[in-house]
Each structure stands twice: as structure tokens, then as C-alpha cells.
Design an enzyme around this catalytic site. Structure first.
Site, PDB file in Angstrom:
ATOM      1  N   GLU A 144       0.877  -1.177   0.000  1.00  0.00           N
ATOM      2  CA  GLU A 144       0.000   0.000   0.000  1.00  0.00           C
ATOM      3  C   GLU A 144       0.910   1.222   0.000  1.00  0.00           C
ATOM      4  O   GLU A 144       1.437   1.618   1.029  1.00  0.00           O
ATOM      5  CB  GLU A 144      -0.909  -0.007   1.232  1.00  0.00           C
TER       6      GLU A 144
ATOM      7  N   THR B   7      -3.821   6.272   1.545  1.00  0.00           N
ATOM      8  CA  THR B   7      -4.089   7.678   1.880  1.00  0.00           C
ATOM      9  C   THR B   7      -4.712   8.399   0.684  1.00  0.00           C
ATOM     10  O   THR B   7      -4.327   9.504   0.325  1.00  0.00           O
ATOM     11  CB  THR B   7      -2.807   8.400   2.351  1.00  0.00           C
TER      12      THR B   7
ATOM     13  N   LYS C 278     -11.142  -1.301   5.854  1.00  0.00           N
ATOM     14  CA  LYS C 278      -9.974  -1.098   6.713  1.00  0.00           C
ATOM     15  C   LYS C 278     -10.459  -0.650   8.094  1.00  0.00           C
ATOM     16  O   LYS C 278     -11.070   0.405   8.229  1.00  0.00           O
ATOM     17  CB  LYS C 278      -9.070  -0.041   6.084  1.00  0.00           C
TER      18      LYS C 278
END
Length: 214
Positions: free
Chosen positions: A43, A73, A133
């Protein structure tokens, strides 16, 4: 690659390395070091300068392998589209955004939004996210997974934040589908110590494989 296949690859990876970095070169080397150690999920966060270029480079280098390169992000649709065009196979965010969800659905890219409540998780599911998440994991603790899966047994959860070698087994025992690991796994890369990142990755995958075969 279809969305379902990407999700299967993410689950198979088991551990997703959350890679940050002060420079594109640092983030690239940290990612490569993690993959070298056996962690196949990356990620690459958009806190990295020129993150889309890093994602493009990694996607090209590891095309045709079992490595899964995603973007983290991702806070808006502009960033999401940049990531997808660069080759990101999945999109991760610290929060849920319906517009980003729609964009990812359009391109059939898994969207893994950060959720802290059952309501947020339900909303994410309604917008097409089967994997969410759970963030921040160290605030919510492992008990949250069982509490959520009682009313929503169909949801897949990726805790991120506070995951380390000592509690990896606890997260999977609680019902995590996959985990996100940051500083405890790839932190040495911030100091240019990429060999330690590789060693950490080997330890994480050894523990993951032990857990899965136990």
C-alpha cells in the site's frame, strides 16, 4: 484483472505493507525490500512525493508476479484516478468517501476505506466495499472484529494501525481477512535500512504462514 481476483490476491498476501517515505526513491526501495522478504501486498501511500510515479514503477516492475500494488491515503477522486491510471490494483483510505467509492466501482478496483464504526462499515458495504480497513486498529482492538461480524458475517476486515509480530496471531484469530502493517514492518526504510525491512518481511510472512497452517 477482475476485482474479485484482486481481492483474492490481497487475501492471499495476508500482510499489506503500508509504505511511506520522504522521497520516491526511498519509498520504491522500501517496497522492493518488503517484496523481497515475501510480503506481496504493498500500500504505497500518497504522502510519498510523486506517489503515482512510484506506483507506476512498481506496477511495471512486478507485473506478472504475485505482488499486489495499491495506493494508500487516497482522500479524493483526483488522487484515486491518478493512482488507478498509474496501475494501482486497489485503493485504501483512512476514511470513507462515496465519490471515491463510485469511481473505484466504475473501474472495478477494490476500494478499502477506513472505518471506525459499524455504521461506517455498513455504508461502505452499500457502496460496494466488501473489504474495509478497520482503522485505527490499536484504538479499536481485536474485539471489534467479532462484534462487527456478528451482524455482518459477510464483511471482510483489514485492521491497520498497531499491527505487529506479537499480535499478528490475535488479529487473525479474531477474524481478520488481511492486516496492514506500517512502521513495525517497513519503518527501517525511513533510515535507509532496507535490509532490515527485508528481514522484517521474512519474519512477518513466517508468522503468517505458521498461523495459517496451524
Amino acid at each position: 484483472m477482475q476485482k474479485v481476483e484482486i481481492l483474492k490476491n490481497i487475501e492471499a498476501a495476508g500482510v499489506i505493507a503500508v509504505v511511506r517515505g520522504n522521497t520516491p526513491e526511498q519509498a520504491t526501495k522500501t517496497s522492493e525490500a518488503a517484496i523481497k522478504g515475501g510480503v506481496k501486498g504493498i500500500e504505497l501511500t500518497f504522502t510519498v512525493p510523486h506517489a503515482d510515479q512510484v506506483i507506476a514503477g512498481l506496477s511495471e516492475k512486478f507485473a506478472g508476479t504475485d505482488a499486489v500494488i495499491g495506493a494508500g491515503t487516497v482522500l479524493d477522486t483526483t488522487t484515486a484516478r491518478l493512482a488507478i491510471m498509474a496501475g494501482a490494483q486497489f485503493i485504501v483510505a483512512p476514511t470513507f468517501d462515496p465519490d471515491v467509492a463510485r469511481l473505484c466501482n466504475l473501474y472495478q478496483i477494490p476500494y478499502i476505506p477506513g472505518c471506525m464504526s459499524v455504521t461506517e462499515m455498513q455504508t461502505a458495504m452499500q457502496y460496494g466495499s466488501s473489504l474495509v480497513k478497520m482503522f485505527p486498529g490499536n484504538t479499536l482492538t481485536t474485539k471489534m472484529i467479532g462484534n462487527v461480524k456478528a451482524p455482518f458475517p459477510q464483511i471482510s476486515i483489514m485492521p491497520s494501525g498497531g499491527v505487529n509480530l506479537d499480535n499478528l496471531e490475535d488479529w487473525f484469530a479474531a477474524g481478520a481477512t488481511v492486516v496492514g502493517a506500517g512502521g513495525n514492518l517497513v519503518g527501517p526504510g525511513d533510515k535507509g535500512d532496507f535490509d532490515t525491512v527485508t528481514e522484517n518481511a521474512k519474519k512477518y510472512m513466517a508468522e503468517f504462514n505458521r498461523i495459517k497452517t496451524a
